[in-house]
Scaffold this motif. Sequence first.
Motif, PDB file in Angstrom:
ATOM      1  N   HIS B 153       0.823  -1.205   0.000  1.00 19.46           N
ATOM      2  CA  HIS B 153       0.000   0.000   0.000  1.00 19.46           C
ATOM      3  C   HIS B 153       0.863   1.264   0.000  1.00 19.46           C
ATOM      4  O   HIS B 153       0.563   2.246  -0.678  1.00 19.46           O
ATOM      5  N   MET B 154       1.962   1.214   0.758  1.00 17.36           N
ATOM      6  CA  MET B 154       2.858   2.372   0.778  1.00 17.36           C
ATOM      7  C   MET B 154       3.413   2.659  -0.612  1.00 17.36           C
ATOM      8  O   MET B 154       3.596   3.802  -1.000  1.00 17.36           O
ATOM      9  N   LEU B 155       3.689   1.583  -1.362  1.00 18.81           N
ATOM     10  CA  LEU B 155       4.201   1.784  -2.721  1.00 18.81           C
ATOM     11  C   LEU B 155       3.177   2.499  -3.589  1.00 18.81           C
ATOM     12  O   LEU B 155       3.529   3.232  -4.513  1.00 18.81           O
ATOM     13  N   ASN B 156       1.890   2.273  -3.296  1.00 17.61           N
ATOM     14  CA  ASN B 156       0.842   2.953  -4.062  1.00 17.61           C
ATOM     15  C   ASN B 156       0.934   4.466  -3.960  1.00 17.61           C
ATOM     16  O   ASN B 156       0.434   5.184  -4.813  1.00 17.61           O
ATOM     17  N   TYR B 157       1.580   4.934  -2.897  1.00 11.32           N
ATOM     18  CA  TYR B 157       1.724   6.379  -2.732  1.00 11.32           C
ATOM     19  C   TYR B 157       2.531   6.992  -3.872  1.00 11.32           C
ATOM     20  O   TYR B 157       2.459   8.179  -4.125  1.00 11.32           O
TER      21      TYR B 157
END
Lengths: 209, 279
Positions: B153-157
């Motif tokens: 999810h952090m990579l989605n940032y």
Amino acid sequence: MAAGPYNYSYIFKYIIIGDMGVGKSCLLHQFTEKKFMADCPHTIGVEFGTRIIEVSGQKIKLQIWDTAGQERFRAVTRSYYRGAAGALMVYDITRRSTYNHLSSWLTDARNLTNPNTVIFLIGNKSDLEAQRDVTYEEAKQFADENECSAKTGDNVEDAFLDTAKKIYQNIQDGSLDLNAAESGVQHKPATPRNPLNTDQTPSKEGCAC
Amino acid sequence: MVHTDGLSLKKKTSRIKKVLSSDNVDPAKLKEFAISRGGLLNDEIRKQAWPKLLNVNVDDIPKKPDAEVLKGHRDYNQVVLDVNRTLKRFPPVDLIMRVLVNRPELHYYQGYHDICVTFLLVVGEDLAFALVDTLSLNHLRDFMDSNMDRTKHMLNYLYPIIVGTVFCLSWLITWYGHVLNDLRHIVRLYDFFIACHPLMPIYLAAAIVLYREEEILSNECEMCVLHGLLSKIPDNLPFEQLISKAGDLFLQYPPPDLANEAVLTFRKKRYGLDTLQIP
């Protein structure tokens, strides 16, 4: 990407899968650089290598995705299985646990690739004969049962080439449909045509991924 | 050498030392030093400043457990295997096991040892334990779940800024320790990350990609080519400039703004509306 003559006729997409520490990245490095990487760091996510080979007089570019082995990374690496023409499934002949986990890797490979994907089994670290934990015969039996081909690690070149030969054979005899989405093979005629993965909207004209 | 904020190296050193020597160290001041040009400058300062930044009491570090306790942990064999591959000279096995034994709820991930070895080299095992223990409950906490959902999810940032994100997974979860060769660059970045929001490594990733924009766009638009190009960080990047750029991006696009975008990206991916998928 759209312009210019290609010095190869096909692109085959490969993935390398298997438990952590079995030597996936070393195999890739050995194949692309012809060198052994003694202090090979672990792979985080995926890494990528490429080499042009020749099969039956045709130049073929192999695009090889090397995946992280730790279980938790599968959430990330699974999305790279899609559209692989070849899968090299690697275990370490000196660690039985890596062999025991093959069925789980095979399940992933079967579920996430297409029926024509050529899966090769590779027992790596065959130089460590004294520490052998899995016999060749045993692995060979497993591979036969699962329609894979067993290969000991010292024939790295052969593992990659034999997989390509099998894929090429499937193209020749028509069992692999090049126009099918996610076949993992791109044909590169003199005049490039549309990319095969038509389910994607390229972000730039001529994007072939 | 004159820094952009007008401080010479010598002046900055003496100012940091002055702040560190006061009875009540001002963490805000230290943060400023950690972020501004040159960061905390040297390992002698880092040994004192990192604990202050993380609010770690150096006089109250728990005793190291017996070797049997460390070896009895579920992840011991994997840690040894990972560490022995690359870090034979400074194996952080004991350091890693001390944290994992101390925090049974945390899960080891490949890449964690890249962070641990840096702390081991700079501050030694006992202090490294206290620092990494604290970091693991804060900045690194999301990476240490039993699965990678929150990491992904952090990579989605990063999606609102550029496309495709797996190339920088290792940047995020190792704080660039896995991909940079020069320890001086790594510790400089650690000054910055310790003093900042846990998402700052993502902002730095964006800054790096933006800096290399021309080079990247001049290459073939092929996922694999781009992945190879993006994932390899050149050794000669102007890190001070990139740190400053990352700070700007953080102010310009603060995490709450990106969080909305990240949710949209997640939904798009989930419903197959993503425009650039992994091949």
